[in-house]
Scaffold this active site. Structure first.
Site, PDB file in Angstrom:
ATOM      1  NE  ARG A  45     -19.777  72.215 120.452  1.00 60.58           N
ATOM      2  CZ  ARG A  45     -19.820  70.889 120.317  1.00 60.58           C
ATOM      3  NH1 ARG A  45     -20.982  70.274 120.169  1.00 60.58           N
ATOM      4  NH2 ARG A  45     -18.711  70.171 120.340  1.00 60.58           N
ATOM      5  CE  LYS A  86     -15.258  70.750 125.245  1.00 68.47           C
ATOM      6  NZ  LYS A  86     -16.222  70.161 124.306  1.00 68.47           N
ATOM      7  CD  GLN A 116      -5.779  67.514 117.648  1.00 70.81           C
ATOM      8  OE1 GLN A 116      -6.314  67.855 118.683  1.00 70.81           O
ATOM      9  NE2 GLN A 116      -6.455  66.978 116.636  1.00 70.81           N
ATOM     10  CB  SER A 122     -13.996  63.511 125.768  1.00 74.82           C
ATOM     11  OG  SER A 122     -14.179  62.934 124.507  1.00 74.82           O
ATOM     12  CE1 TYR A 156      -9.519  94.218 159.325  1.00 74.16           C
ATOM     13  CE2 TYR A 156      -8.314  96.155 160.084  1.00 74.16           C
ATOM     14  CZ  TYR A 156      -8.399  95.017 159.290  1.00 74.16           C
ATOM     15  OH  TYR A 156      -7.353  94.685 158.472  1.00 74.16           O
ATOM     16  CG  ASN A 199      -4.477  97.226 159.523  1.00 75.94           C
ATOM     17  OD1 ASN A 199      -5.342  98.077 159.311  1.00 75.94           O
ATOM     18  ND2 ASN A 199      -4.366  96.135 158.792  1.00 75.94           N
TER      19      ASN A 199
HETATM   20  C1  UD1 Z   1     -17.821  63.584 120.439  1.00 72.32           C
HETATM   21  C2  UD1 Z   1     -18.130  62.399 119.496  1.00 72.32           C
HETATM   22  C3  UD1 Z   1     -19.614  62.059 119.594  1.00 72.32           C
HETATM   23  C4  UD1 Z   1     -19.987  61.766 121.040  1.00 72.32           C
HETATM   24  C5  UD1 Z   1     -19.570  62.921 121.958  1.00 72.32           C
HETATM   25  C6  UD1 Z   1     -19.717  62.508 123.410  1.00 72.32           C
HETATM   26  C7  UD1 Z   1     -16.600  62.635 117.610  1.00 72.32           C
HETATM   27  C8  UD1 Z   1     -16.446  63.017 116.193  1.00 72.32           C
HETATM   28  N1  UD1 Z   1     -17.814  62.759 118.137  1.00 72.32           N
HETATM   29  O1  UD1 Z   1     -18.546  64.715 119.952  1.00 72.32           O
HETATM   30  O2  UD1 Z   1     -19.907  60.924 118.796  1.00 72.32           O
HETATM   31  O3  UD1 Z   1     -21.366  61.539 121.144  1.00 72.32           O
HETATM   32  O4  UD1 Z   1     -18.168  63.246 121.772  1.00 72.32           O
HETATM   33  O5  UD1 Z   1     -19.453  63.559 124.295  1.00 72.32           O
HETATM   34  O6  UD1 Z   1     -15.623  62.189 118.220  1.00 72.32           O
HETATM   35  N2  UD1 Z   1     -10.683  67.173 120.769  1.00 72.32           N
HETATM   36  C9  UD1 Z   1      -9.338  67.219 120.526  1.00 72.32           C
HETATM   37  N3  UD1 Z   1      -8.914  67.536 119.277  1.00 72.32           N
HETATM   38  C10 UD1 Z   1      -9.769  67.754 118.251  1.00 72.32           C
HETATM   39  C11 UD1 Z   1     -11.150  67.696 118.497  1.00 72.32           C
HETATM   40  C12 UD1 Z   1     -11.589  67.392 119.776  1.00 72.32           C
HETATM   41  O7  UD1 Z   1      -8.524  67.008 121.413  1.00 72.32           O
HETATM   42  O8  UD1 Z   1      -9.280  68.005 117.131  1.00 72.32           O
HETATM   43  C13 UD1 Z   1     -11.114  66.842 122.130  1.00 72.32           C
HETATM   44  C14 UD1 Z   1     -11.931  67.935 122.798  1.00 72.32           C
HETATM   45  O9  UD1 Z   1     -11.104  68.782 123.572  1.00 72.32           O
HETATM   46  C15 UD1 Z   1     -12.905  67.152 123.674  1.00 72.32           C
HETATM   47  C16 UD1 Z   1     -13.036  65.810 122.966  1.00 72.32           C
HETATM   48  O10 UD1 Z   1     -11.963  65.715 122.060  1.00 72.32           O
HETATM   49  O11 UD1 Z   1     -12.398  66.955 124.975  1.00 72.32           O
HETATM   50  C17 UD1 Z   1     -14.358  65.639 122.225  1.00 72.32           C
HETATM   51  O12 UD1 Z   1     -14.482  66.725 121.305  1.00 72.32           O
HETATM   52  P1  UD1 Z   1     -15.864  67.499 121.152  1.00 72.32           P
HETATM   53  O13 UD1 Z   1     -15.650  68.576 120.166  1.00 72.32           O
HETATM   54  O14 UD1 Z   1     -16.419  67.843 122.449  1.00 72.32           O
HETATM   55  O15 UD1 Z   1     -16.752  66.355 120.454  1.00 72.32           O
HETATM   56  P2  UD1 Z   1     -18.326  66.224 120.496  1.00 72.32           P
HETATM   57  O16 UD1 Z   1     -18.914  67.144 119.505  1.00 72.32           O
HETATM   58  O17 UD1 Z   1     -18.799  66.329 121.904  1.00 72.32           O
HETATM   59 MG    MG Z   2     -17.941  66.976 123.668  1.00 68.40          MG
END
Ligand code: UD1
Ligand code: MG
Length: 462
Positions: free
Chosen positions: A16, A23, A73, A101, A366, A386
């Site tokens: 996004r 990100k 991952q 996160s 300069y 220079n």
């Molecule tokens: C997530 C939560 C949501 C919460 C929100 C808060 C889930 C399913 N949803 O949604 O309930 O309200 O955070 O900000 O968890 N990531 C990985 N591997 C993956 C997927 C994601 O490492 O396979 C990491 C991303 O890099 C990111 C974090 O997990 O840092 C959250 O992922 P993101 O896709 O941002 O989840 P949200 O849609 O924000």
């Molecule tokens: Mg998020």
């Protein structure tokens, strides 16, 4: 006190954001989001920090180095799948695990500490950090049963209209009983709108086993803002800026217009320094006490000692020593070293040059690739020539020398102490002590020439 572990989720691409930059590496106040998270996590001194990496893994590792352990991952199948990758280091260990996160840059160590403490106090299987959102769009919603206890989290895309109206949201921060977390992660499925393994599903699984689920509610969502797109990125930047500016003001810095002053998170500023509006201060800039950083200045990795005045100027990778001043509209480029009580006036550029104490470079000059001694006067419009198109050359100017206006110093030139360049000279030879160099054609006056000039025939010049 039981062991405390932290897992940071940072493997996602961040679709996004629509960016080439992963990100969690997007900067907020000059620091990558995931670096903000790690910095705050470190303050609670956990027994182990594990970062789950995937997209941009090498870049994240390069940034964080050995501050954390890593789990890879390979495919991003969801947040539950991401946590599962930490099983090799954490599975079966007794203790509590905070999951956070990498895209929540405003969360503080204080909140993490409170989460651990509350979780321990409640003796819960999982504690979710929740907050009230005026606009809950894109967050997971907290579903509570009739008794008001948390029963599950429903993602935006899976929620019914009724659930979408709920304004209590999942901030994406949890504290789990570590053993229960890894025992139940394997039971999470991907039967949902996004076909992903959701970490919040562990909550409903534990609930169905009769385990204790608690929510720790934050007063204010702003600290837990999750950055998924550039709109949220700008909101996070604004909030972080407010926090940074307020901290400086509390430490004795005057910020005239905090709404329009942008200071990176690692910048240091001494007390009784004043920052005027529209100033941007980047990187590892250090500013001393009793300085004035005037309107519209831009400082990047600058070192500004006490009592320095900077007016509407740009300073990058350069140092200004005590009591010196610059501006308006001048530019210090990398390796400019400005001595004590030096005056750099308007429309000057200095690059890779040392300028000794009390020397003056007042206007339109300069100075590049040069070493200037102390107490020198550099006149208006002096150019250190220079560069010959291939190589750069260095010049040295001795103490108490005088360089007349509109002179060119064609490097390399060594000018001894107490020597003089006459205005309008183009100098390309060394100048000995007490000498005056003059290098310009002599003036001739042609008497009564006016009548021979075409303009003398025009009405305008009569
Ligand atoms: C997530 C939560 C949501 C919460 C929100 C808060 C889930 C399913 N949803 O949604 O309930 O309200 O955070 O900000 O968890 N990531 C990985 N591997 C993956 C997927 C994601 O490492 O396979 C990491 C991303 O890099 C990111 C974090 O997990 O840092 C959250 O992922 P993101 O896709 O941002 O989840 P949200 O849609 O924000
Ligand atoms: Mg998020």
């Amino acid at each position: 006190m039981s062991n405390r572990y932290v897992i940071i989720l940072a493997a996602g691409m961040g679709t996004r954001m629509k960016s080439k930059l992963y990100k969690v590496l997007q900067p907020v106040a000059g620091k990558a989001m995931v670096d903000h998270v790690v910095t705050q996590v470190e303050k609670v001194k956990p027994d182990l920090i594990e970062t789950v990496i995937g997209n941009g893994a090498e870049k994240v590792k390069e940034l964080l180095g050995d501050r954390t352990k890593y789990a890879l991952q390979e495919e991003q199948l969801g947040t539950a799948h991401a946590v599962l990758q930490a099983e090799k280091d954490l599975g079966g260990k007794e203790g509590m695990t905070l999951v956070v996160s990498g895209d929540t840059p405003l969360l503080t160590a204080d909140t993490f500490q409170k989460m651990f403490d509350y979780h321990e106090e409640q003796n819960a299987a999982v504690t979710i950090l929740t907050a009230h959102a005026d606009d809950p769009f894109s967050y997971g919603r907290i579903i509570r049963d009739q008794k008001g206890n948390v029963s599950k989290v429903v993602e935006q895309k899976d929620a019914t209209d009724e659930e979408r109206a709920i304004q209590e949201v999942n901030t994406g921060v949890y504290c789990f009983d570590n053993e229960m977390l890894f025992e139940n992660l394997h039971s999470v499925n991907n039967d949902n709108a996004q076909g992903e393994y959701y970490l919040p599903d562990v909550v409903s699984i534990l609930k169905s086993q009769g385990e204790k689920i608690v929510a720790y509610q934050m007063d204010d969502l702003s600290e837990s803002i999750g950055v998924n797109d550039r709109v949220a990125l700008s909101q996070a930047e604004k909030l972080m800026q407010k926090r940074i500016n307020e901290a400086h003001m509390r430490d004795g810095v005057t910020i005239v217009d905090p709404e329009n002053t942008y200071i990176d998170v690692d910048v240091q500023i001494g007390n009784d320094t004043t920052i005027e509006p529209n100033v941007k201060i980047f990187g590892n800039t250090k500013i001393g006490s009793d300085c004035l950083i005037g309107l519209g200045s831009r400082l990047n990795n600058a070192t500004i000692e006490d009592g320095v005045t900077v007016i509407s100027s740009t300073i990058e990778d350069a140092i200004m020593r005590q009591g010196s001043n610059i501006g308006p509209n001048s530019h210090l480029r990398p390796k400019a070293d400005i001595g004590k009580e030096v005056h750099i006036g308007n429309f000057c550029e200095v690059k890779n040059a040392t300028i000794g104490d009390r020397t003056k470079v007042g206007h339109l000059s300069y100075v590049g690739d040069a070493t200037l001694g102390t107490d020198i006067n550099v006149g208006c419009g002096v150019v250190f020539v220079n560069y010959d198109g291939v190589k750069k050359f260095h010049s040295n100017i001795g103490d108490h020398s005088f360089i007349g206006s509109n002179s060119n110093i064609v490097a390399p030139v060594d000018m001894a102490d107490h020597s003089f360049i006459a205005a309008g000279s183009t100098v390309n030879k060394d100048i000995p002590k007490h000498a005056m160099a003059i290098a310009r054609p002599r003036q001739t006056n042609k008497e009564d020439y006016w009548d021979k000039l075409p303009l003398s025939k025009s009405e305008e010049w009569k």
